[in-house]
Design an enzyme around this catalytic site. Structure first.
Site, short mmCIF file in Angstrom:
data_model
loop_
_atom_site.label_atom_id
_atom_site.label_comp_id
_atom_site.label_asym_id
_atom_site.label_seq_id
_atom_site.Cartn_x
_atom_site.Cartn_y
_atom_site.Cartn_z
N ASP A 1 -7.31 -8.45 6.22
CA ASP A 1 -8.32 -8.27 7.26
C ASP A 1 -8.80 -6.84 7.37
O ASP A 1 -8.17 -5.89 6.87
CB ASP A 1 -7.73 -8.65 8.62
CG ASP A 1 -6.75 -7.59 9.15
OD1 ASP A 1 -5.83 -7.21 8.39
OD2 ASP A 1 -6.93 -7.12 10.28
N ASP B 1 0.87 -1.19 0.00
CA ASP B 1 0.00 0.00 0.00
C ASP B 1 0.90 1.23 0.00
O ASP B 1 1.28 1.73 -1.05
CB ASP B 1 -0.92 -0.08 1.22
CG ASP B 1 -1.94 1.04 1.27
OD1 ASP B 1 -1.88 1.95 0.43
OD2 ASP B 1 -2.81 1.02 2.16
N ARG C 1 -10.36 -12.45 6.86
CA ARG C 1 -9.20 -13.06 6.19
C ARG C 1 -9.58 -14.33 5.45
O ARG C 1 -8.91 -14.74 4.51
CB ARG C 1 -8.12 -13.41 7.22
CG ARG C 1 -7.48 -12.21 7.92
CD ARG C 1 -6.24 -12.67 8.68
NE ARG C 1 -5.81 -11.71 9.69
CZ ARG C 1 -4.99 -10.69 9.47
NH1 ARG C 1 -4.52 -10.48 8.27
NH2 ARG C 1 -4.64 -9.88 10.45
#
Ligand code: PRP
Length: 178
Positions: free
Chosen positions: A160, A104, A166
């Site tokens: 998650d 990210d 998950r």
């Protein structure tokens, strides 16, 4: 497709096909060598489990895990990385692939890459199932990328939200983010 648990961004089938391709590529790139996969817990466990089975049996594979946390239970990065569990094996002289579920901001990968490159790996590459745009903190190329995704908060296939979701078999955007 919208379901009771968010909107599917990447289906099980798409994930399966892409991981098979990545496994074939790794097998080709590491032919004749032993490759050491380092999974970054927890999010990478499902991607690693599938990609390791997609690597040719003619390519010997070692695996170990590190636990690194940068997010806590929030959807935005805290900007810090903690090593919670270190490797149990030496990677000195080994051909290592860091296995991530998502890059990210790139902060986690930047820290892990720097730590592992200081430990004498012969080579160090990165495989990630997902890549978000603007990974400004990590400026090296990502060697194996499953999917580039938009800047949405995604869950499933190991990823998650507050430790939940998950176990979803696909990648989803939660409804209020879709
Ligand atoms: C997630 C994910 C990556 C990292 C990516 O881990 O698994 O390791 O964040 O974000 P970044 O590129 O902005 O650093 P997290 O800390 O949420 O832990 P988890 O894998 O246990 O869910």
């Amino acid at each position: 497709m919208t379901t009771g648990l968010g909107t599917v961004l990447i289906s099980e089938g798409e994930i399966r096909r892409r991981i098979a391709e990545i496994g074939r590529q790794i097998s080709k790139d590491y032919a004749g060598r032993t490759v050491t996969l380092v999974g970054i817990l927890k999010g990478s466990f499902m991607f690693l489990a599938d990609v390791i089975r997609a690597i040719s049996l003619e390519t010997p594979v070692e695996v170990d895990f590190m636990s690194v946390s940068s997010y806590g239970d929030a959807t935005t990065t805290s900007g810090t990385v903690h090593i919670e569990k270190d490797l149990g094996i030496s990677i000195d002289g080994k051909d290592v692939i860091i296995v991530e579920d998502i890059v990210d901001t790139g902060l986690t990968l930047l820290h892990v890459y720097n730590i592992l490159s200081a430990r004498g790996a012969r080579s160090l590459r990165v495989a990630t199932l997902l890549e978000k745009p603007g990974k400004s903190r990590y400026d090296r190329p990502l060697d194996y990328v499953g999917f580039k995704i938009p800047n949405k908060f995604v869950v499933g296939f190991g990823l998650d939200y507050a430790q939940r979701y998950r176990n979803l078999p696909d990648i989803r955007v939660l409804d209020d983010e879709a």
